[in-house]
Design a protein around this motif. Structure first.
Motif, short mmCIF file in Angstrom:
data_model
loop_
_atom_site.label_atom_id
_atom_site.label_comp_id
_atom_site.label_asym_id
_atom_site.label_seq_id
_atom_site.Cartn_x
_atom_site.Cartn_y
_atom_site.Cartn_z
N THR A 1 0.85 -1.19 0.00
CA THR A 1 0.00 0.00 0.00
C THR A 1 0.89 1.24 0.00
O THR A 1 2.01 1.22 0.53
CB THR A 1 -0.95 0.06 1.22
N VAL A 2 0.40 2.28 -0.63
CA VAL A 2 1.07 3.58 -0.65
C VAL A 2 0.08 4.60 -0.11
O VAL A 2 -1.00 4.76 -0.67
CB VAL A 2 1.53 3.96 -2.08
N ASP A 3 0.47 5.23 0.98
CA ASP A 3 -0.43 6.19 1.63
C ASP A 3 -1.83 5.60 1.85
O ASP A 3 -2.84 6.26 1.64
CB ASP A 3 -0.49 7.50 0.85
N GLY A 4 -1.86 4.32 2.22
CA GLY A 4 -3.12 3.64 2.52
C GLY A 4 -3.87 3.08 1.32
O GLY A 4 -4.86 2.38 1.50
N GLU A 5 -3.40 3.35 0.11
CA GLU A 5 -4.07 2.84 -1.10
C GLU A 5 -3.40 1.55 -1.59
O GLU A 5 -2.17 1.48 -1.62
CB GLU A 5 -3.97 3.85 -2.23
N PRO A 6 -4.18 0.55 -2.00
CA PRO A 6 -3.58 -0.65 -2.59
C PRO A 6 -2.75 -0.27 -3.82
O PRO A 6 -3.22 0.47 -4.68
CB PRO A 6 -4.79 -1.49 -3.00
N ALA A 7 -1.51 -0.75 -3.86
CA ALA A 7 -0.62 -0.37 -4.95
C ALA A 7 0.02 -1.56 -5.65
O ALA A 7 0.48 -1.42 -6.79
CB ALA A 7 0.48 0.56 -4.41
N GLY A 8 0.06 -2.72 -5.01
CA GLY A 8 0.69 -3.86 -5.66
C GLY A 8 0.53 -5.13 -4.86
O GLY A 8 0.16 -5.10 -3.68
N VAL A 9 0.83 -6.26 -5.52
CA VAL A 9 0.77 -7.57 -4.88
C VAL A 9 1.89 -8.46 -5.41
O VAL A 9 2.35 -8.30 -6.53
CB VAL A 9 -0.59 -8.28 -5.11
N LEU A 10 2.29 -9.38 -4.56
CA LEU A 10 3.21 -10.44 -4.95
C LEU A 10 2.56 -11.74 -4.49
O LEU A 10 2.38 -11.96 -3.30
CB LEU A 10 4.58 -10.26 -4.29
N HIS A 11 2.17 -12.58 -5.46
CA HIS A 11 1.49 -13.84 -5.16
C HIS A 11 2.52 -14.96 -4.99
O HIS A 11 3.53 -14.99 -5.69
CB HIS A 11 0.55 -14.22 -6.31
N TYR A 12 2.20 -15.89 -4.09
CA TYR A 12 3.07 -17.04 -3.88
C TYR A 12 2.24 -18.28 -3.60
O TYR A 12 1.07 -18.19 -3.21
CB TYR A 12 4.05 -16.78 -2.72
N ARG A 13 2.85 -19.45 -3.84
CA ARG A 13 2.27 -20.74 -3.45
C ARG A 13 3.24 -21.35 -2.46
O ARG A 13 4.43 -21.51 -2.77
CB ARG A 13 2.15 -21.68 -4.65
N LEU A 14 2.76 -21.71 -1.31
CA LEU A 14 3.61 -22.27 -0.27
C LEU A 14 3.42 -23.77 -0.20
O LEU A 14 2.29 -24.25 -0.03
CB LEU A 14 3.28 -21.62 1.07
N THR A 15 4.51 -24.51 -0.37
CA THR A 15 4.51 -25.95 -0.23
C THR A 15 5.55 -26.28 0.83
O THR A 15 6.75 -26.13 0.59
CB THR A 15 4.87 -26.65 -1.56
N GLY A 16 5.08 -26.67 2.00
CA GLY A 16 6.00 -26.86 3.13
C GLY A 16 6.60 -25.51 3.49
O GLY A 16 5.89 -24.60 3.88
N THR A 17 7.91 -25.40 3.29
CA THR A 17 8.59 -24.13 3.56
C THR A 17 9.19 -23.53 2.29
O THR A 17 10.08 -22.68 2.35
CB THR A 17 9.70 -24.30 4.62
N VAL A 18 8.70 -23.98 1.13
CA VAL A 18 9.16 -23.43 -0.15
C VAL A 18 8.06 -22.56 -0.74
O VAL A 18 6.95 -23.04 -1.00
CB VAL A 18 9.56 -24.55 -1.15
N ALA A 19 8.38 -21.30 -0.94
CA ALA A 19 7.42 -20.35 -1.51
C ALA A 19 7.75 -20.12 -2.98
O ALA A 19 8.82 -19.61 -3.30
CB ALA A 19 7.46 -19.03 -0.76
N ASP A 20 6.84 -20.52 -3.85
CA ASP A 20 6.97 -20.23 -5.27
C ASP A 20 6.36 -18.84 -5.48
O ASP A 20 5.15 -18.66 -5.40
CB ASP A 20 6.23 -21.27 -6.09
N MET A 21 7.23 -17.86 -5.69
CA MET A 21 6.77 -16.49 -5.94
C MET A 21 6.54 -16.36 -7.44
O MET A 21 7.49 -16.27 -8.22
CB MET A 21 7.79 -15.49 -5.41
N PHE A 22 5.27 -16.40 -7.85
CA PHE A 22 4.95 -16.57 -9.26
C PHE A 22 4.38 -15.34 -9.97
O PHE A 22 4.27 -15.35 -11.19
CB PHE A 22 4.01 -17.77 -9.46
N HIS A 23 4.02 -14.30 -9.23
CA HIS A 23 3.47 -13.12 -9.92
C HIS A 23 3.63 -11.88 -9.06
O HIS A 23 3.25 -11.89 -7.89
CB HIS A 23 2.00 -13.33 -10.25
#
Length: 92
Positions: A17-39
């Motif tokens: 968020t920037v100044d309280g406004e949604p500004a971006g996202v980073l999506h991930y899939r978590l399998t155990g302790t491995v995070a696939d950061m895919f977008h």
């Protein structure tokens, strides 16, 4: 400009968020302790300010704190890691 990045575990993503406004996202899939950061996405209204890097940096810091390793399927995360070799230990 105040930026905040929080992990939304229910939606498997980091939210910027920037100044309280949604500004971006980073999506991930978590399998155990491995995070696939895919977008990673920053709203075009906030482009050109380095906020994508801010988002990835915060996500990597959180991943390290949680004991996760990373699979960087997203080109932006992959490029960030290539430029920041100090984070190579996070790679799965």
């Amino acid at each position: 400009m105040t930026t905040t990045v929080t992990r939304n575990a229910d939606r498997s993503r980091f939210e910027l968020t920037v100044d309280g406004e949604p500004a971006g996202v980073l999506h991930y899939r978590l399998t155990g302790t491995v995070a696939d950061m895919f977008h990673t996405e920053v709203d075009p209204r906030f482009g050109g300010r380095g906020l994508g890097s801010t988002l990835v940096r915060a996500a990597l810091d959180e991943a390290r704190a949680l004991g996760w390793t990373i699979t960087p399927s997203c080109w932006f995360v992959r490029d960030y890691l290539a430029a920041h070799r100090e984070d190579a230990d996070l790679l799965a």
